[in-house]
Design an enzyme around this catalytic site. Structure first.
Site, PDB file in Angstrom:
ATOM      1  N   TRP A 102      -9.335   5.508  -6.347  1.00 52.05           N
ATOM      2  CA  TRP A 102      -9.478   3.953  -5.937  1.00 52.05           C
ATOM      3  C   TRP A 102     -10.211   3.666  -4.861  1.00 52.05           C
ATOM      4  O   TRP A 102     -10.790   2.630  -4.940  1.00 52.05           O
ATOM      5  CB  TRP A 102      -7.682   3.983  -5.667  1.00 52.05           C
ATOM      6  CG  TRP A 102      -7.045   4.067  -6.806  1.00 52.05           C
ATOM      7  CD1 TRP A 102      -5.871   5.038  -6.492  1.00 52.05           C
ATOM      8  CD2 TRP A 102      -6.960   3.732  -8.278  1.00 52.05           C
ATOM      9  NE1 TRP A 102      -5.135   5.213  -7.939  1.00 52.05           N
ATOM     10  CE2 TRP A 102      -5.969   4.150  -8.934  1.00 52.05           C
ATOM     11  CE3 TRP A 102      -7.707   2.856  -8.778  1.00 52.05           C
ATOM     12  CZ2 TRP A 102      -5.629   4.076 -10.007  1.00 52.05           C
ATOM     13  CZ3 TRP A 102      -7.450   2.342 -10.180  1.00 52.05           C
ATOM     14  CH2 TRP A 102      -6.183   3.108 -10.702  1.00 52.05           C
ATOM     15  N   ASP A 169      -6.096  -1.012   1.205  1.00 49.84           N
ATOM     16  CA  ASP A 169      -5.468  -1.049   0.007  1.00 49.84           C
ATOM     17  C   ASP A 169      -4.030  -0.236   0.273  1.00 49.84           C
ATOM     18  O   ASP A 169      -4.366   0.762   0.260  1.00 49.84           O
ATOM     19  CB  ASP A 169      -6.329  -0.449  -1.181  1.00 49.84           C
ATOM     20  CG  ASP A 169      -5.742  -0.369  -2.410  1.00 49.84           C
ATOM     21  OD1 ASP A 169      -4.859  -0.649  -2.698  1.00 49.84           O
ATOM     22  OD2 ASP A 169      -6.466   0.334  -3.388  1.00 49.84           O
ATOM     23  N   LYS A 193       3.656  -0.357  -7.992  1.00 49.55           N
ATOM     24  CA  LYS A 193       4.129   0.807  -7.680  1.00 49.55           C
ATOM     25  C   LYS A 193       5.329   0.942  -6.756  1.00 49.55           C
ATOM     26  O   LYS A 193       6.121   1.425  -6.797  1.00 49.55           O
ATOM     27  CB  LYS A 193       3.092   1.412  -6.663  1.00 49.55           C
ATOM     28  CG  LYS A 193       1.548   1.514  -7.073  1.00 49.55           C
ATOM     29  CD  LYS A 193       1.262   2.766  -8.193  1.00 49.55           C
ATOM     30  CE  LYS A 193      -0.025   2.399  -9.047  1.00 49.55           C
ATOM     31  NZ  LYS A 193      -1.333   2.152  -8.381  1.00 49.55           N
TER      32      LYS A 193
HETATM   33  C1  LIG Z   1      -2.905   2.015  -8.711  1.00 53.54           C
HETATM   34  C2  LIG Z   1      -3.737   1.765  -7.880  1.00 53.54           C
HETATM   35  C3  LIG Z   1      -4.859   1.056  -7.947  1.00 53.54           C
HETATM   36  C4  LIG Z   1      -4.819   0.183  -9.237  1.00 53.54           C
HETATM   37  O1  LIG Z   1      -4.164  -0.705  -9.297  1.00 53.54           O
HETATM   38  P1  LIG Z   1      -4.113  -1.937 -10.247  1.00 53.54           P
HETATM   39  O2  LIG Z   1      -3.047  -3.150 -10.159  1.00 53.54           O
HETATM   40  O3  LIG Z   1      -3.769  -1.242 -11.899  1.00 53.54           O
HETATM   41  O4  LIG Z   1      -5.608  -2.608 -10.298  1.00 53.54           O
HETATM   42  C5  LIG Z   1      -5.333   0.614  -6.750  1.00 53.54           C
HETATM   43  N1  LIG Z   1      -5.410   1.153  -5.652  1.00 53.54           N
HETATM   44  C6  LIG Z   1      -4.306   2.266  -5.367  1.00 53.54           C
HETATM   45  C7  LIG Z   1      -4.042   2.919  -4.068  1.00 53.54           C
HETATM   46  C8  LIG Z   1      -3.510   2.543  -6.521  1.00 53.54           C
HETATM   47  O5  LIG Z   1      -2.618   3.364  -6.373  1.00 53.54           O
END
Ligand SMILES: *Cc1c(COP(=O)(O)O)cnc(C)c1O
Length: 357
Positions: A102, A169, A193
């Site tokens: 990511w 993030d 998540k």
């Molecule tokens: C799952 C995840 C993403 C991607 O998320 P989307 O909402 O599907 O774009 C980005 N960064 C991290 C750390 C993730 O766990």
């Protein structure tokens, strides 16, 4: 049906209370005789949902004045692009810590807009640890880190001090522990998540970082415009925002993010203790960087992994298969996973090990 424990990485386990509230709201919301899914997003009923969602985010994370809380769309993946579009002009530098798939995707998107570079990377070691020796260029517009690497099972145990705006993030560990928001320029997280269902992305942005880029921005991708319109420039994802509200109400009812941290440390502690003491299993990451949200592990006898997964499924332990880039197993143990789920997994690991030693 027997209880099924959901260890999936995302979309992921949700509190039962939130799902029950969501189910009821689908049928009828707030005594209106209408479903939440069919009312105007401009109705006073939905405005209250949005205001409550914003307020509970601020309350749980202690968001100080001078920050905006936005509910956007496009997932964390769109933030990979929106961050540089809004904060990085052509020719300017941005720093990224490359700690996983990511993080790397975020870096790749930023390169479309400016001079984005990794200050350190653990890619050559399959992202099994978090680099700690690096220097952020003084002229960087911001420093981007991924707080929890969902795929590799590593997590920043503390955030680096940064002279330039720190951006994180936090898709897979937001609300799992306290964070000092005042140390960040911007925080973002896809909701599916640890704070609800897929469909909305939480962005917490410091006021002075909005409206700065020289380039022209499409309206939907402009933080300033989204903030001026209270996340209602267009129709927001009403149900995803409602589910975030209900999920966060559950977090609050359990004692907030400090209580979540305690619970998550207890759960992760029990699982890592088993991984480290059971002769059949081993962890995949540097011990000091281990994630409390996504626990990755493999077997010392890889030929038995398929059999273990099959038994796990049969025992109601769902979603344990590891990501293809790590193999083995990944137990995602977000806030809503109880200690009972961990105990069920540990007990199967012990039993399986006894029978296969
Ligand atoms: C799952 C995840 C993403 C991607 O998320 P989307 O909402 O599907 O774009 C980005 N960064 C991290 C750390 C993730 O766990």
């Amino acid at each position: 049906m027997n209880k099924v424990y959901n260890f999936s990485a995302g979309p992921a386990i949700l509190p039962r209370e939130a799902m029950e509230a969501g189910s009821r709201a689908c049928l009828e919301f707030n005594g209106m005789g209408l479903s939440l899914l069919e009312i105007s997003h401009r109705s006073k009923e939905f405005e209250a949902v949005l205001n409550d969602a914003r307020a509970i985010v601020k309350e749980l994370l202690g968001v100080p004045d001078g920050y905006q809380v936005l509910f956007l769309q496009g997932g964390a993946s769109l933030q990979f692009a929106m961050v540089p579009m809004n904060l990085l002009d052509e020719g300017e530098t941005a720093a990224y810590l490359d700690t996983g798939v990511w993080a790397n995707k975020a870096l790749k998107e930023a390169k479309l807009f400016g001079n984005a570079k990794a200050v350190a990377s653990s890619k050559e070691q399959n992202y099994t640890f978090i680099p700690k020796e690096y220097e952020v260029p003084a002229d960087a517009k911001y420093f981007h880190v991924t707080s929890n690497n969902t795929i590799y099972g590593t997590q920043l145990q503390s955030f680096p001090a940064s002279a330039v705006p720190l951006i994180s993030d936090m898709s897979s560990d937001i609300f799992s522990r306290p964070v000092d928001v005042s140390k960040f320029g911007l925080i973002y997280a896809g909701s599916q998540k640890n704070m609800g269902i897929a469909g909305t992305t939480l962005v917490i942005i410091r006021d002075d970082l909005m409206g700065k880029a020289k380039r022209k921005l499409p309206s939907m991708l402009d933080y300033k415009l989204q903030a001026e319109n209270d996340s209602m420039y267009n129709t927001p994802p009403v149900f995803a925002i409602y589910m975030a509200l209900e999920t966060l109400k559950w977090v609050k009812s359990k004692g907030g993010v400090s209580a979540m941290q305690k619970l998550n440390e207890e759960k992760a502690g029990r699982l890592y203790a088993e991984i480290d003491s059971n002769p059949l299993f081993k962890g995949t990451c540097a011990v000091e960087d281990r994630s409390r949200m996504n626990v990755t592990f493999v077997m010392n006898k890889p030929e038995l992994e398929g059999a273990f997964l099959k038994e796990a499924e049969a025992a109601g332990l769902s979603g344990l298969k590891g990501h293809r880039s790590v193999g083995g197993f990944r137990a995602s143990i977000y806030n809503a996973m109880g200690v009972d789920g961990i105990d069920a997994l540990v007990s199967l690991m012990r039993d399986f090990s006894k029978r296969n030693s």
